[in-house]
Scaffold this active site. Structure first.
Site, PDB file in Angstrom:
ATOM      1  N   TYR A 105      35.327  29.008   9.662  1.00 27.19           N
ATOM      2  CA  TYR A 105      34.094  29.135  10.251  1.00 27.19           C
ATOM      3  C   TYR A 105      34.090  30.631  10.917  1.00 27.19           C
ATOM      4  O   TYR A 105      32.992  31.097  11.251  1.00 27.19           O
ATOM      5  CB  TYR A 105      33.848  27.981  11.199  1.00 27.19           C
ATOM      6  CG  TYR A 105      33.542  26.632  10.591  1.00 27.19           C
ATOM      7  CD1 TYR A 105      32.341  26.711   9.811  1.00 27.19           C
ATOM      8  CD2 TYR A 105      34.417  25.916  10.396  1.00 27.19           C
ATOM      9  CE1 TYR A 105      32.123  25.414   8.873  1.00 27.19           C
ATOM     10  CE2 TYR A 105      34.350  24.476   9.743  1.00 27.19           C
ATOM     11  CZ  TYR A 105      33.043  24.561   9.059  1.00 27.19           C
ATOM     12  OH  TYR A 105      32.810  23.257   8.208  1.00 27.19           O
ATOM     13  N   ARG A 119      31.165  28.430  16.200  1.00 29.58           N
ATOM     14  CA  ARG A 119      30.558  27.139  16.354  1.00 29.58           C
ATOM     15  C   ARG A 119      29.010  27.302  15.718  1.00 29.58           C
ATOM     16  O   ARG A 119      28.408  26.356  15.084  1.00 29.58           O
ATOM     17  CB  ARG A 119      30.383  26.810  17.812  1.00 29.58           C
ATOM     18  CG  ARG A 119      31.642  26.280  18.399  1.00 29.58           C
ATOM     19  CD  ARG A 119      31.514  25.588  19.856  1.00 29.58           C
ATOM     20  NE  ARG A 119      32.950  25.448  20.271  1.00 29.58           N
ATOM     21  CZ  ARG A 119      33.304  24.237  20.778  1.00 29.58           C
ATOM     22  NH1 ARG A 119      32.534  23.203  20.419  1.00 29.58           N
ATOM     23  NH2 ARG A 119      34.539  23.962  21.242  1.00 29.58           N
ATOM     24  N   ASN A 128      22.459  23.775   6.505  1.00 27.55           N
ATOM     25  CA  ASN A 128      22.108  24.270   5.425  1.00 27.55           C
ATOM     26  C   ASN A 128      21.373  23.163   4.487  1.00 27.55           C
ATOM     27  O   ASN A 128      21.956  22.101   4.237  1.00 27.55           O
ATOM     28  CB  ASN A 128      23.222  24.812   4.692  1.00 27.55           C
ATOM     29  CG  ASN A 128      23.226  25.139   3.435  1.00 27.55           C
ATOM     30  OD1 ASN A 128      22.018  25.637   2.994  1.00 27.55           O
ATOM     31  ND2 ASN A 128      24.065  25.100   2.563  1.00 27.55           N
ATOM     32  N   CYS A 136      28.137  26.120   1.764  1.00 24.92           N
ATOM     33  CA  CYS A 136      28.562  26.038   2.783  1.00 24.92           C
ATOM     34  C   CYS A 136      29.669  25.137   2.455  1.00 24.92           C
ATOM     35  O   CYS A 136      30.687  24.979   3.265  1.00 24.92           O
ATOM     36  CB  CYS A 136      27.671  25.154   3.733  1.00 24.92           C
ATOM     37  SG  CYS A 136      27.200  23.621   3.095  1.00 24.92           S
ATOM     38  N   HIS A 137      30.336  24.663   1.343  1.00 20.78           N
ATOM     39  CA  HIS A 137      31.341  23.701   1.091  1.00 20.78           C
ATOM     40  C   HIS A 137      32.642  24.985   1.068  1.00 20.78           C
ATOM     41  O   HIS A 137      33.774  24.463   1.209  1.00 20.78           O
ATOM     42  CB  HIS A 137      31.361  23.070  -0.094  1.00 20.78           C
ATOM     43  CG  HIS A 137      31.052  23.843  -1.305  1.00 20.78           C
ATOM     44  ND1 HIS A 137      29.977  24.402  -1.891  1.00 20.78           N
ATOM     45  CD2 HIS A 137      32.147  24.425  -2.252  1.00 20.78           C
ATOM     46  CE1 HIS A 137      30.012  24.986  -2.993  1.00 20.78           C
ATOM     47  NE2 HIS A 137      31.249  25.254  -3.170  1.00 20.78           N
ATOM     48  N   GLU A 163      36.324  24.520  -8.057  1.00 21.29           N
ATOM     49  CA  GLU A 163      36.432  26.445  -8.186  1.00 21.29           C
ATOM     50  C   GLU A 163      37.593  26.960  -8.237  1.00 21.29           C
ATOM     51  O   GLU A 163      37.822  28.055  -8.445  1.00 21.29           O
ATOM     52  CB  GLU A 163      35.599  26.500  -6.616  1.00 21.29           C
ATOM     53  CG  GLU A 163      34.116  26.314  -7.011  1.00 21.29           C
ATOM     54  CD  GLU A 163      33.495  26.493  -5.503  1.00 21.29           C
ATOM     55  OE1 GLU A 163      33.950  27.220  -4.629  1.00 21.29           O
ATOM     56  OE2 GLU A 163      32.115  26.576  -5.504  1.00 21.29           O
TER      57      GLU A 163
END
Length: 165
Positions: A105, A119, A128, A136-137, A163
């Protein structure tokens, strides 16, 4: 505005996308229920009506290709989301993250131009609406743990494994 939605069966479960008249993804995720996706959209983008379609053209093909292993298949699909400046930058940043190379993050925040906003980057991921198309994964906690994911951490782990292979 009238939007279309369609659900594609994938090896990771049913995946539904909602698109506007231009073919831009407004919301998507691993659910068969379009009703789960509509509240995720910014009110200014929420359609007045959705109609089920058997196929969403390029969007459906990209979903199938991604799940079949062509991990960049979703990269060129247009996405339409609205929020504040940082979230929109964070979502744009997420679209540049290559498959198989997750970031933290804090790294995501730095790539979006605000290195101390870890944050806020997590909040951008949590809000999202266009999962997969805005990946976002691919964002992890600073300690390497999965963190949260609207569609479940088990699915997040499966996507990251998909992936890596």
């Amino acid at each position: 505005m009238i939007a279309q939605h369609s659900t594609t069966d994938t090896h990771l479960g049913p995946f539904t996308a909602v698109v506007d008249a231009d073919g831009a993804v407004l919301a998507s995720g691993w659910t068969p229920e379009v009703g789960e996706l509509l509240p995720l959209m910014a009110a200014s983008l929420r359609p007045s009506e959705t109609r089920k379609a058997l196929d969403l053209g390029a969007v459906s093909k990209a979903v199938e290709r991604y799940h079949a292993g062509e991990l960049d298949a979703v990269d060129e699909i247009p996405v339409r989301q609205r929020s504040g400046p940082f979230r929109e930058r964070a979502w744009a940043t997420l679209r540049t993250l290559p498959a198989g190379a997750p970031v933290t993050y804090r790294e995501c925040a730095a790539l979006a131009g605000s290195p101390e906003a870890a944050r806020a980057a997590a909040a951008a991921c949590a809000n999202n609406a266009a999962a997969l198309f805005v990946p976002c994964h691919r964002v992890l906690r600073g300690d390497g743990a999965l963190g949260g994911f609207r569609w479940g951490t088990d699915l997040k782990a499966q996507l990251l494994e998909h992936e890596r292979s």
